[in-house]
Design a protein around this motif. Structure first.
Motif, PDB file in Angstrom:
ATOM      1  N   UNK A  59      -0.191 -20.765 -38.166  1.00  0.00           N
ATOM      2  CA  UNK A  59      -0.731 -19.746 -39.600  1.00  0.00           C
ATOM      3  C   UNK A  59      -0.751 -18.280 -38.888  1.00  0.00           C
ATOM      4  N   UNK A  60      -1.126 -17.408 -39.774  1.00  0.00           N
ATOM      5  CA  UNK A  60      -1.509 -16.025 -39.193  1.00  0.00           C
ATOM      6  C   UNK A  60      -2.645 -15.660 -38.519  1.00  0.00           C
ATOM      7  N   UNK A  61      -3.442 -16.433 -38.889  1.00  0.00           N
ATOM      8  CA  UNK A  61      -4.873 -16.166 -38.121  1.00  0.00           C
ATOM      9  C   UNK A  61      -4.723 -16.744 -36.807  1.00  0.00           C
ATOM     10  N   UNK A  62      -4.837 -15.738 -35.779  1.00  0.00           N
ATOM     11  CA  UNK A  62      -4.478 -16.059 -34.380  1.00  0.00           C
ATOM     12  C   UNK A  62      -5.848 -15.766 -33.635  1.00  0.00           C
ATOM     13  N   UNK A  63      -6.234 -16.433 -32.700  1.00  0.00           N
ATOM     14  CA  UNK A  63      -7.285 -16.221 -31.917  1.00  0.00           C
ATOM     15  C   UNK A  63      -6.714 -15.309 -30.776  1.00  0.00           C
ATOM     16  N   UNK A  64      -7.396 -14.084 -30.597  1.00  0.00           N
ATOM     17  CA  UNK A  64      -7.019 -13.441 -29.124  1.00  0.00           C
ATOM     18  C   UNK A  64      -8.366 -13.360 -28.328  1.00  0.00           C
ATOM     19  N   UNK A  65      -8.232 -13.913 -27.311  1.00  0.00           N
ATOM     20  CA  UNK A  65      -9.224 -13.979 -26.339  1.00  0.00           C
ATOM     21  C   UNK A  65      -8.970 -13.101 -25.038  1.00  0.00           C
ATOM     22  N   UNK A  66      -9.926 -11.869 -24.988  1.00  0.00           N
ATOM     23  CA  UNK A  66      -9.744 -11.180 -23.602  1.00  0.00           C
ATOM     24  C   UNK A  66     -10.250 -11.924 -22.573  1.00  0.00           C
ATOM     25  N   UNK A  67      -9.584 -11.998 -21.395  1.00  0.00           N
ATOM     26  CA  UNK A  67     -10.115 -12.660 -20.219  1.00  0.00           C
ATOM     27  C   UNK A  67     -10.863 -11.853 -19.367  1.00  0.00           C
ATOM     28  N   UNK A  68     -11.744 -12.333 -18.677  1.00  0.00           N
ATOM     29  CA  UNK A  68     -12.514 -11.787 -17.749  1.00  0.00           C
ATOM     30  C   UNK A  68     -11.532 -11.546 -16.469  1.00  0.00           C
ATOM     31  N   UNK A  69     -12.136 -10.923 -15.380  1.00  0.00           N
ATOM     32  CA  UNK A  69     -11.595 -10.848 -14.142  1.00  0.00           C
ATOM     33  C   UNK A  69     -11.213 -12.092 -13.617  1.00  0.00           C
ATOM     34  N   UNK A  70     -11.925 -13.087 -13.384  1.00  0.00           N
ATOM     35  CA  UNK A  70     -11.552 -14.193 -12.920  1.00  0.00           C
ATOM     36  C   UNK A  70     -10.231 -15.073 -13.506  1.00  0.00           C
ATOM     37  N   UNK A  71     -10.429 -15.119 -14.712  1.00  0.00           N
ATOM     38  CA  UNK A  71      -9.329 -15.792 -15.469  1.00  0.00           C
ATOM     39  C   UNK A  71      -7.820 -14.968 -15.522  1.00  0.00           C
ATOM     40  N   UNK A  72      -8.131 -13.483 -15.406  1.00  0.00           N
ATOM     41  CA  UNK A  72      -7.124 -12.831 -15.502  1.00  0.00           C
ATOM     42  C   UNK A  72      -6.404 -12.682 -14.391  1.00  0.00           C
ATOM     43  N   UNK A  73      -6.938 -13.057 -13.222  1.00  0.00           N
ATOM     44  CA  UNK A  73      -6.299 -13.058 -11.874  1.00  0.00           C
ATOM     45  C   UNK A  73      -5.440 -14.328 -11.926  1.00  0.00           C
ATOM     46  N   UNK A  74      -6.050 -15.442 -12.405  1.00  0.00           N
ATOM     47  CA  UNK A  74      -5.344 -16.669 -12.216  1.00  0.00           C
ATOM     48  C   UNK A  74      -3.980 -16.481 -13.316  1.00  0.00           C
ATOM     49  N   UNK A  75      -4.299 -15.827 -14.449  1.00  0.00           N
ATOM     50  CA  UNK A  75      -3.210 -15.811 -15.304  1.00  0.00           C
ATOM     51  C   UNK A  75      -2.039 -14.875 -15.192  1.00  0.00           C
ATOM     52  N   UNK A  76      -2.581 -13.797 -14.387  1.00  0.00           N
ATOM     53  CA  UNK A  76      -1.492 -12.510 -14.263  1.00  0.00           C
ATOM     54  C   UNK A  76      -0.054 -13.164 -13.775  1.00  0.00           C
ATOM     55  N   UNK A  77       0.237 -14.110 -12.984  1.00  0.00           N
ATOM     56  CA  UNK A  77       1.520 -14.521 -12.787  1.00  0.00           C
ATOM     57  C   UNK A  77       2.244 -15.130 -14.146  1.00  0.00           C
ATOM     58  N   UNK A  78       1.293 -15.646 -15.071  1.00  0.00           N
ATOM     59  CA  UNK A  78       1.997 -16.170 -16.353  1.00  0.00           C
ATOM     60  C   UNK A  78       2.032 -15.396 -17.384  1.00  0.00           C
ATOM     61  N   UNK A  79       2.055 -14.073 -17.216  1.00  0.00           N
ATOM     62  CA  UNK A  79       2.146 -13.274 -18.352  1.00  0.00           C
ATOM     63  C   UNK A  79       3.501 -13.606 -19.127  1.00  0.00           C
ATOM     64  N   UNK A  80       3.392 -13.721 -20.469  1.00  0.00           N
ATOM     65  CA  UNK A  80       4.435 -13.730 -21.597  1.00  0.00           C
ATOM     66  C   UNK A  80       4.918 -15.282 -21.481  1.00  0.00           C
ATOM     67  N   UNK A  81       4.186 -16.077 -20.805  1.00  0.00           N
ATOM     68  CA  UNK A  81       4.582 -17.376 -20.585  1.00  0.00           C
ATOM     69  C   UNK A  81       3.496 -18.226 -21.262  1.00  0.00           C
ATOM     70  N   UNK A  82       3.974 -19.580 -21.707  1.00  0.00           N
ATOM     71  CA  UNK A  82       2.989 -20.802 -22.364  1.00  0.00           C
ATOM     72  C   UNK A  82       2.055 -21.071 -21.480  1.00  0.00           C
ATOM     73  N   UNK A  83       0.707 -21.176 -22.294  1.00  0.00           N
ATOM     74  CA  UNK A  83      -0.381 -21.666 -21.292  1.00  0.00           C
ATOM     75  C   UNK A  83      -1.366 -22.199 -22.299  1.00  0.00           C
ATOM     76  N   UNK A  84      -2.304 -22.991 -21.630  1.00  0.00           N
ATOM     77  CA  UNK A  84      -3.220 -23.735 -22.438  1.00  0.00           C
ATOM     78  C   UNK A  84      -4.583 -23.366 -21.791  1.00  0.00           C
ATOM     79  N   UNK A  85      -5.508 -23.002 -22.826  1.00  0.00           N
ATOM     80  CA  UNK A  85      -6.757 -22.280 -22.848  1.00  0.00           C
ATOM     81  C   UNK A  85      -7.830 -23.396 -22.923  1.00  0.00           C
ATOM     82  N   UNK A  86      -8.529 -23.815 -21.893  1.00  0.00           N
ATOM     83  CA  UNK A  86      -9.474 -25.184 -22.146  1.00  0.00           C
ATOM     84  C   UNK A  86     -10.897 -24.565 -22.220  1.00  0.00           C
ATOM     85  N   UNK A  87     -11.601 -25.217 -23.178  1.00  0.00           N
ATOM     86  CA  UNK A  87     -12.867 -24.926 -23.203  1.00  0.00           C
ATOM     87  C   UNK A  87     -13.969 -25.915 -23.552  1.00  0.00           C
ATOM     88  N   UNK A  88     -15.209 -26.214 -22.844  1.00  0.00           N
ATOM     89  CA  UNK A  88     -15.759 -27.170 -23.402  1.00  0.00           C
ATOM     90  C   UNK A  88     -16.569 -26.803 -24.657  1.00  0.00           C
TER      91      UNK A  88
END
Ligand SMILES: Nc1ncnc2c1ncn2[C@@H]1O[C@H](COP(=O)(O)OP(=O)(O)O)[C@@H](O)[C@H]1O
Ligand SMILES: [Mg+2]
Length: 375
Positions: free
Chosen positions: A266-295
């Motif tokens: 759909x058009x509604x998209x969640x945009x979640x700015x990452x904190x430093x810790x997650x950004x560090x993990x995610x930076x090699x995955x820029x523009x790649x598919x990823x799964x965000x898990x949250x309890x």
């Protein structure tokens, strides 16, 4: 007492078949002496096969199982020093409780007085001394399971094996027996290996938990480590109730920060700015598919204390609220994505009303959708 070690254990059923069933695949596992190890996983993942190989009721196709340093592969079941408790109790219907409990000891040809002492002691530990003359048909489900436990205790095993022993009991009895079995473990100090498909049982009983799926070990850890640091999406989704929410999307730079962008249809998209810790993990995955898990407890609904000028709340629609007594499960949707939040406070809402939600990123995990491993 014994330490149980699996080294590269494979179990194939119908080995001569061109397509044998691989029930257990290259299992490496050490259960420490006196440990309470729970093996948990969905039906058919190989839990019973694992226990039955320890007991000697199934052959090992490859690899080895040792107790302390002694290889068990060719050791007959009766010589292994194990006792096993099954879901269906497996009592002899024509024998009294006393004779059921003494049965294995008679086979060991122990002296009569010794057998009597062991049966009486086990009956006393389990509070079934007044049932010794009854037949299994004259007992409730809970009492039968106590007899099955008593029979196992009386053998004084080095390794105690339990295969879904509480599955046939009603919910209330199950939770009280859970506590009793935990106490029993403390009292006996025996190595116990307990199989269940129920993650609540696993979390509440195990010193450590082995999570299995499709014959493979997914993770071995203590309960809180499994909950807080799952190694992969399977463990993250299996442990915890309600389960972890998974959002599919990709990592992009926005507002000078690395963000998770949910990709629903759909058009509604969640945009979640990452904190430093997650950004560090995610930076090699820029523009790649990823799964965000949250309890569920990591999603805050209308919680003003978390508002910061840098973080815009996302918006979601309330679909259903389930009151659980001490907390509420809130079923939400955003575009095509559904997720569950849990909250301590009652929420005034109207169904389909948009409300602000916040993600507590300290409770979020990022996964690689190809390998399903945590980043
Ligand atoms: N005797 C058997 N012959 C062939 N396949 C079997 C046999 N026992 C179990 N299996 C298969 O092995 C896999 C694991 O079974 P099992 O160990 O009973 O799983 P669980 O106890 O986790 O439910 C399943 O796919 C099951 O169908
Ligand atoms: Mg089973």
């Amino acid at each position: 007492m014994a330490k149980v070690t699996f080294q590269g254990v494979i179990k194939r059923y119908n080995d001569r078949d061109p397509h044998p069933v691989v029930a257990v695949d290259k299992m490496n596992l050490v259960v420490e002496d006196r440990e309470f190890m729970v093996i948990v996983g969905p039906s058919g993942c190989g839990k019973s096969t694992t226990l039955r190989m320890i007991a000697g009721l199934e052959d090992v196709s490859e690899g080895s199982i040792t107790f302390d340093h002694k290889e068990m592969n060719l050791m007959p079941p009766g010589d292994r020093g194990i006792a096993m408790v099954f879901q269906n109790y497996a009592l002899y219907p024509h024998l009294s409780v006393y004779k059921n409990m003494a049965f294995g000891l008679n086979l060991l040809k122990l002296p009569k007085e010794k057998i009597d002492r062991r049966v009486q002691d086990a009956a006393q530990i389990l509070g079934i001394s007044d049932l010794l003359d009854r037949k299994p048909a004259q007992l409730s489900g809970g009492q039968r399971q106590r007899v099955a436990l008593g029979r196992a205790i009386a053998r004084k095993p080095k390794v105690f094996l339990l295969d879904e022993p509480l599955s046939n009991l009603d919910a209330k009895l199950r939770s009280s027996m859970r506590i009793e079995i935990s106490k029993l473990h403390t009292r006996l100090g025996t190595t116990m290996i307990y199989v269940t498909h129920d993650q609540t049982e696993a979390m509440t009983m195990g010193d450590r938990i082995t999570v299995m799926n499709k014959g493979k070990i997914m993770q071995i850890a203590d309960p809180l480590t499994l909950y807080n640091q799952p190694a992969n999406m399977f463990v993250a989704g299996f442990i915890g109730n309600p389960p972890m929410n998974f959002l599919h999307g990709k990592i992009e730079s926005r507002f000078d920060a690395l963000c998770f962008i949910e990709e629903s249809l759909s058009d509604t998209r969640l945009v979640i700015p990452l904190n430093d810790h997650l950004a560090q993990q995610a930076s090699p995955f820029r523009d790649q598919a990823i799964v965000f898990g949250i309890r569920p407890e990591g999603i805050r609904v209308k919680d003003n204390t978390l508002v910061s000028p840098h973080i815009q709340p996302a918006e979601a629609l309330v679909e259903v609220v389930e009151p659980m007594g001490h907390e509420f499960y809130i079923y939400l949707s955003s575009g095509a994505q559904s997720f569950i939040a849990r909250s301590r406070r009652a929420l005034r809402y109207s169904v389909n009303e948009p409300i602000p939600i916040f993600f507590d990123l300290d409770q979020a995990h990022l996964f690689d959708p190809k390998t399903e491993a945590v980043l």
